[in-house]
Structures are given as C-alpha cells and as structure tokens.
Design a protein around this motif. Structure first.
Motif, PDB file in Angstrom:
ATOM      1  N   ILE A  32      43.071  37.636  25.498  1.00  6.43           N
ATOM      2  CA  ILE A  32      41.882  38.396  25.108  1.00  6.43           C
ATOM      3  C   ILE A  32      42.028  39.762  25.762  1.00  6.43           C
ATOM      4  O   ILE A  32      42.096  39.867  26.980  1.00  6.43           O
ATOM      5  CB  ILE A  32      40.585  37.715  25.581  1.00  6.43           C
ATOM      6  N   TRP A  34      41.100  43.842  26.695  1.00  2.00           N
ATOM      7  CA  TRP A  34      39.983  44.400  27.454  1.00  2.00           C
ATOM      8  C   TRP A  34      38.714  44.414  26.613  1.00  2.00           C
ATOM      9  O   TRP A  34      38.673  44.966  25.525  1.00  2.00           O
ATOM     10  CB  TRP A  34      40.307  45.818  27.920  1.00  2.00           C
ATOM     11  N   THR A  35      37.686  43.791  27.154  1.00  2.00           N
ATOM     12  CA  THR A  35      36.357  43.774  26.557  1.00  2.00           C
ATOM     13  C   THR A  35      35.461  44.556  27.499  1.00  2.00           C
ATOM     14  O   THR A  35      35.453  44.297  28.699  1.00  2.00           O
ATOM     15  CB  THR A  35      35.845  42.326  26.401  1.00  2.00           C
ATOM     16  N   LYS A  36      34.718  45.519  26.954  1.00  2.00           N
ATOM     17  CA  LYS A  36      33.890  46.391  27.799  1.00  2.00           C
ATOM     18  C   LYS A  36      32.412  46.102  27.568  1.00  2.00           C
ATOM     19  O   LYS A  36      31.996  45.801  26.457  1.00  2.00           O
ATOM     20  CB  LYS A  36      34.181  47.857  27.493  1.00  2.00           C
ATOM     21  N   GLU A  52      39.446  41.031  30.990  1.00  2.00           N
ATOM     22  CA  GLU A  52      40.468  40.546  30.070  1.00  2.00           C
ATOM     23  C   GLU A  52      40.920  39.159  30.498  1.00  2.00           C
ATOM     24  O   GLU A  52      40.713  38.746  31.643  1.00  2.00           O
ATOM     25  CB  GLU A  52      41.665  41.504  30.009  1.00  2.00           C
ATOM     26  N   LYS A 110      36.458  32.178  25.150  1.00  2.00           N
ATOM     27  CA  LYS A 110      35.936  33.529  25.004  1.00  2.00           C
ATOM     28  C   LYS A 110      35.616  34.012  26.407  1.00  2.00           C
ATOM     29  O   LYS A 110      35.430  33.212  27.324  1.00  2.00           O
ATOM     30  CB  LYS A 110      34.656  33.550  24.159  1.00  2.00           C
ATOM     31  N   LYS A 125      28.162  40.883  27.058  1.00  2.00           N
ATOM     32  CA  LYS A 125      28.965  40.996  25.849  1.00  2.00           C
ATOM     33  C   LYS A 125      29.972  39.855  25.837  1.00  2.00           C
ATOM     34  O   LYS A 125      30.538  39.527  26.872  1.00  2.00           O
ATOM     35  CB  LYS A 125      29.693  42.326  25.787  1.00  2.00           C
ATOM     36  N   SER A 127      33.544  38.369  24.180  1.00  2.00           N
ATOM     37  CA  SER A 127      34.785  38.791  23.531  1.00  2.00           C
ATOM     38  C   SER A 127      35.057  37.966  22.283  1.00  2.00           C
ATOM     39  O   SER A 127      34.352  37.003  21.987  1.00  2.00           O
ATOM     40  CB  SER A 127      35.964  38.608  24.486  1.00  2.00           C
TER      41      SER A 127
END
Length: 132
Positions: A32, A34-36, A52, A110, A125, A127
């Motif tokens: 997964i 980078w999720t911001k 991540e 996730k 948030k 991912s």
C-alpha cells in the motif's frame, strides 16, 4: 542398451526435480503506497500525516508531516475495518516510525490513518486494499 536405461533414468530424475521445484509456489503480497491524511483547512500540497504498508516483512511506516499539534496513528484493518494489528503512532513534525506486524500470508489489508490529539482521532483516511 545401458545408455538407454541411463538416459531414461536421467529424464525421470529431471522430471521429479521439476515437479519438486514447481510444487512450492511463492506468494507475492501487495504493498500500500503512501496514504496521506490532512486537516480540513490544510491546502492539498502539504500533509499532516502519512503511512504506507510493505508486504515484504509486513512493515507499517507512519510519518508526521506538520507542526500542527496532531500525531498520526495507523492501524492495519481488514475490508470491514476490523483491526488486524496494533496501532503504530508517531508525533512531531518530520518524525517517522516503522513497525513490523506479523500477518498471515495473503491476508487482505487496508491502512487506516488518523490524526490524533489526546484521545481524539479525527480526521481519518483509509487506503486502498493491499495484501500481506
């Protein structure tokens, strides 16, 4: 005649080796990226927190992006948002932390990221889907 028997034995041995090698499939997980997660009033270029997941080693990396008074917490969750692994937390602008989480190979995951201040965890948030 001796050569034919030896050739047949060699072919049979090669076939058995081929079956043994093919009998153990390797599993490749899905990372997964980078999720911001941002505060609602923050412009898109910056981020308050990010995380991540790397399937090789089941690594979770979490970073705090801003000096905004919030830390960042991340959980590995399943498709129904049930926690699969303990929280990874970091606080302080520019700081990152990496933790290994031992998951069963092939487990769908996730990454759930939340900005945290005290016991408050919002905004959050989730991912896209990955696999251990």
């Amino acid at each position: 005649m001796g050569i034919t028997k030896r050739a047949s034995a060699a072919v049979a041995a090669a076939a058995l080796i081929g079956v043994a090698v093919c009998a153990t499939p390797a599993y490749a997980g899905t990372d997964i990226g980078w999720t911001k997660v941002n505060l609602g009033f923050q412009p898109p270029p910056g981020f308050s927190g990010a995380g991540e997941f790397k399937s090789n080693g089941d690594l979770v990396r979490v970073c705090d992006g801003d000096d905004d008074g919030f830390g960042v917490s991340a959980w590995l969750v399943d498709s129904e948002s049930n926690a699969l692994a303990r929280v990874v937390h970091v606080g302080g602008k520019g700081k990152c932390t990496t933790r290994t989480r031992n998951l069963r190979e092939g487990t769908a995951v996730k990454l759930l990221l939340c900005l945290t201040k005290g016991s408050r965890g919002t905004p959050c948030k989730t991912s896209g889907l990955g696999a251990a």
